[in-house]
Design a protein around this motif. Structure first.
Motif, PDB file in Angstrom:
ATOM      1  N   TRP A 180      27.693  36.671  23.530  1.00 10.32           N
ATOM      2  CA  TRP A 180      28.500  35.528  24.062  1.00 10.32           C
ATOM      3  C   TRP A 180      27.803  34.201  24.042  1.00 10.32           C
ATOM      4  N   ALA A 181      26.664  34.260  24.104  1.00 12.63           N
ATOM      5  CA  ALA A 181      25.670  33.054  23.881  1.00 12.63           C
ATOM      6  C   ALA A 181      25.714  32.597  22.555  1.00 12.63           C
ATOM      7  N   LYS A 182      25.271  33.485  21.632  1.00 15.15           N
ATOM      8  CA  LYS A 182      25.449  33.449  20.105  1.00 15.15           C
ATOM      9  C   LYS A 182      26.661  32.563  19.625  1.00 15.15           C
ATOM     10  N   ILE A 183      27.871  33.069  20.121  1.00 14.88           N
ATOM     11  CA  ILE A 183      29.250  32.410  19.854  1.00 14.88           C
ATOM     12  C   ILE A 183      29.266  31.143  20.587  1.00 14.88           C
ATOM     13  N   ILE A 184      28.712  30.671  21.729  1.00 10.99           N
ATOM     14  CA  ILE A 184      28.909  29.439  22.256  1.00 10.99           C
ATOM     15  C   ILE A 184      27.904  28.526  21.301  1.00 10.99           C
TER      16      ILE A 184
ATOM     17  N   PRO B 233      25.383  20.015  16.546  1.00  9.30           N
ATOM     18  CA  PRO B 233      23.704  19.732  16.837  1.00  9.30           C
ATOM     19  C   PRO B 233      23.930  18.630  18.187  1.00  9.30           C
ATOM     20  N   ILE B 234      22.921  19.321  19.157  1.00  9.80           N
ATOM     21  CA  ILE B 234      22.673  18.497  20.303  1.00  9.80           C
ATOM     22  C   ILE B 234      23.887  18.670  21.296  1.00  9.80           C
ATOM     23  N   GLY B 235      24.856  19.650  20.990  1.00 12.78           N
ATOM     24  CA  GLY B 235      25.948  19.752  21.785  1.00 12.78           C
ATOM     25  C   GLY B 235      25.577  20.329  23.188  1.00 12.78           C
ATOM     26  N   ILE B 236      26.522  20.286  24.001  1.00 11.31           N
ATOM     27  CA  ILE B 236      26.290  20.824  25.584  1.00 11.31           C
ATOM     28  C   ILE B 236      27.033  21.995  25.700  1.00 11.31           C
ATOM     29  N   PHE B 237      26.576  22.952  26.443  1.00 13.14           N
ATOM     30  CA  PHE B 237      27.180  24.206  26.941  1.00 13.14           C
ATOM     31  C   PHE B 237      27.112  23.819  28.731  1.00 13.14           C
ATOM     32  N   TYR B 238      28.250  23.859  29.306  1.00 16.23           N
ATOM     33  CA  TYR B 238      28.474  23.873  30.525  1.00 16.23           C
ATOM     34  C   TYR B 238      29.102  24.898  31.187  1.00 16.23           C
ATOM     35  N   MET B 239      28.629  25.584  32.188  1.00 16.05           N
ATOM     36  CA  MET B 239      29.481  26.519  32.921  1.00 16.05           C
ATOM     37  C   MET B 239      29.184  26.329  34.446  1.00 16.05           C
ATOM     38  N   VAL B 240      30.107  26.732  35.439  1.00 15.91           N
ATOM     39  CA  VAL B 240      30.160  26.761  36.650  1.00 15.91           C
ATOM     40  C   VAL B 240      30.840  28.241  36.948  1.00 15.91           C
ATOM     41  N   GLU B 241      30.180  28.830  37.743  1.00 14.66           N
ATOM     42  CA  GLU B 241      30.607  30.448  37.997  1.00 14.66           C
ATOM     43  C   GLU B 241      30.104  30.714  39.468  1.00 14.66           C
TER      44      GLU B 241
ATOM     45  N   ILE C 214      18.750  30.970  26.755  1.00 13.93           N
ATOM     46  CA  ILE C 214      17.424  30.719  26.274  1.00 13.93           C
ATOM     47  C   ILE C 214      16.977  31.192  24.789  1.00 13.93           C
ATOM     48  N   SER C 215      17.211  32.489  24.887  1.00 10.03           N
ATOM     49  CA  SER C 215      16.959  33.414  23.698  1.00 10.03           C
ATOM     50  C   SER C 215      17.837  32.871  22.613  1.00 10.03           C
ATOM     51  N   ASN C 216      18.956  32.125  22.755  1.00 13.77           N
ATOM     52  CA  ASN C 216      19.831  31.725  21.615  1.00 13.77           C
ATOM     53  C   ASN C 216      19.666  30.213  21.497  1.00 13.77           C
ATOM     54  N   ASP C 217      18.418  29.664  21.919  1.00 18.89           N
ATOM     55  CA  ASP C 217      18.035  28.323  21.802  1.00 18.89           C
ATOM     56  C   ASP C 217      18.979  27.201  22.339  1.00 18.89           C
TER      57      ASP C 217
ATOM     58  N   SER D 288      19.496  23.203  20.919  1.00 19.38           N
ATOM     59  CA  SER D 288      18.171  22.653  20.217  1.00 19.38           C
ATOM     60  C   SER D 288      18.710  22.805  18.854  1.00 19.38           C
ATOM     61  N   HIS D 289      17.577  21.998  18.055  1.00 18.19           N
ATOM     62  CA  HIS D 289      17.991  21.823  16.483  1.00 18.19           C
ATOM     63  C   HIS D 289      17.771  23.271  15.814  1.00 18.19           C
ATOM     64  N   THR D 290      16.713  24.129  16.105  1.00 19.07           N
ATOM     65  CA  THR D 290      16.394  25.255  15.544  1.00 19.07           C
ATOM     66  C   THR D 290      16.267  26.553  16.421  1.00 19.07           C
ATOM     67  N   ILE D 291      16.377  27.776  15.869  1.00 24.10           N
ATOM     68  CA  ILE D 291      16.193  28.671  16.624  1.00 24.10           C
ATOM     69  C   ILE D 291      14.774  29.185  16.536  1.00 24.10           C
ATOM     70  N   THR D 292      14.052  29.433  17.473  1.00 17.91           N
ATOM     71  CA  THR D 292      12.757  29.632  17.608  1.00 17.91           C
ATOM     72  C   THR D 292      12.487  31.044  17.243  1.00 17.91           C
ATOM     73  N   LEU D 293      11.618  31.496  16.346  1.00 22.93           N
ATOM     74  CA  LEU D 293      11.392  32.982  16.032  1.00 22.93           C
ATOM     75  C   LEU D 293      10.188  33.391  16.823  1.00 22.93           C
TER      76      LEU D 293
END
Ligand SMILES: C[S@@+](CC[C@H](N)C(=O)[O-])C[C@H]1O[C@@H](n2cnc3c(N)ncnc32)[C@H](O)[C@@H]1O
Length: 272
Positions: free
Chosen positions: A138-142, A148-156, A216-219, A267-272
């Motif tokens: 799901w996070a990968k799809i988001i 670039p620098i777009g926002i993800f917002y959720m309320v649950e 976090i793990s999908n940057d 973020s700009h890049t995926i951290t490996l």
């Protein structure tokens, strides 16, 4: 994945049944919405800030009231939902109310087959992620739908709430669950029966750490995580009113979390 596809097909059929019931319920107050009332709550309105001119992808939009409310605030919106009936109703509403919006019928996990563009904001809300089994995917799809620098917002709804049974006792695990099957005879809206039918729902519980770590793990870099001591919907057992448009569990009151919201930035890049 094949087994999960059956789960999603099952849920698609359930949501097809629920759509007409919800559209006619006092809970959703479609008449009020048609007369100009926003279906959004103060939390997401305040936390999203000014969305005029922003391009928003709304995941799991049901029959589009929130999507169209975002459009009324000046956003350019695309709503996605797995339910054929929900998307048909959303398109009908957009056309009737003359609100520019696009709606796509798709499983979130298959969206890349039908939508190829990016957005300023990816948005999802109240009662959405419990229908998804794999939050990393799901996070990968988001991420893939954010500029670039777009926002993800959720309320649950807070995962703590899902541990409670109808007597407000902790009965279910707080932590990530396997598929949970339930048979539903009444909707959460106004408790009216679902045309005498019993619907099977297949859901998954996700702890707060699972949600956050998938982002976090999908940057997706967290900008805030907020928790709320009340619900904005009277849609769980044993809630008592505690203010205008606010309810809390009558046993635990404001000592426990009821909802949470997250804002994260790509973020700009995926951290490996
Ligand atoms: C409780 S509603 C969410 C309503 C939301 N608060 C809103 O914006 O109006 C849950 C929605 O998720 C949709 N859904 C469930 N599983 C899905 C999936 N795998 N992909 C896309 N939509 C899904 C259902 O069809 C339903 O419309």
């Amino acid at each position: 994945m094949k087994m999960h596809m059956n789960h999603f097909e099952n849920n698609r059929e359930s949501w097809n049944e629920l759509t007409a019931l919800h559209a006619g319920s006092s809970f959703y107050d479609l008449e009020g919405f048609k007369n100009g009332k926003s279906s959004l709550n103060h939390i997401e309105i305040e936390e999203l800030g000014d969305i005029k001119g922003k391009k928003i992808l709304h995941l799991q939009c049901h029959f589009g009231m929130d999507t169209l409310s975002l459009a009324r605030l000046g956003a350019e919106v695309v709503g996605v939902d797995i339910s054929d009936a929900s998307i048909a109703k959303a398109k009908e509403l957009a056309s009737e109310l003359d609100i520019p919006a696009r709606f796509i019928r798709s499983n979130v996990y298959e969206l890349e087959n039908v939508l190829d563009e990016t957005f300023d904001i990816v948005y999802t809300s109240y009662g959405a992620i419990n229908w998804l089994d794999d939050l990393d995917k799901w996070a990968k799809i988001i991420r893939s739908y954010l500029q670039p620098i777009g926002i993800f917002y959720m309320v649950e709804f807070h995962p703590f709430i899902y541990t409670l049974n109808d007597d407000s006792e902790i009965s279910d695990s707080y932590f990530k669950s396997d598929a949970l099957e339930s048979v539903v005879e009444q909707s959460y809206t106004d408790q009216s029966e679902i045309s005498g039918k019993k619907l099977k729902h297949i859901e998954w519980h996700h702890s707060l750490s699972e949600v956050i770590n998938s982002l976090i793990s999908n940057d997706l870099k967290l900008e805030f995580l907020n928790e709320f001591p009340y619900q904005v919907y009277d849609c769980f057992p044993n809630l008592t009113a505690c203010g205008q448009g606010k309810w809390m569990n009558e046993k635990y009151g404001n000592k426990v979390p009821h909802m949470y919201s997250i804002k994260a930035r790509k973020s700009h890049t995926i951290t490996l």
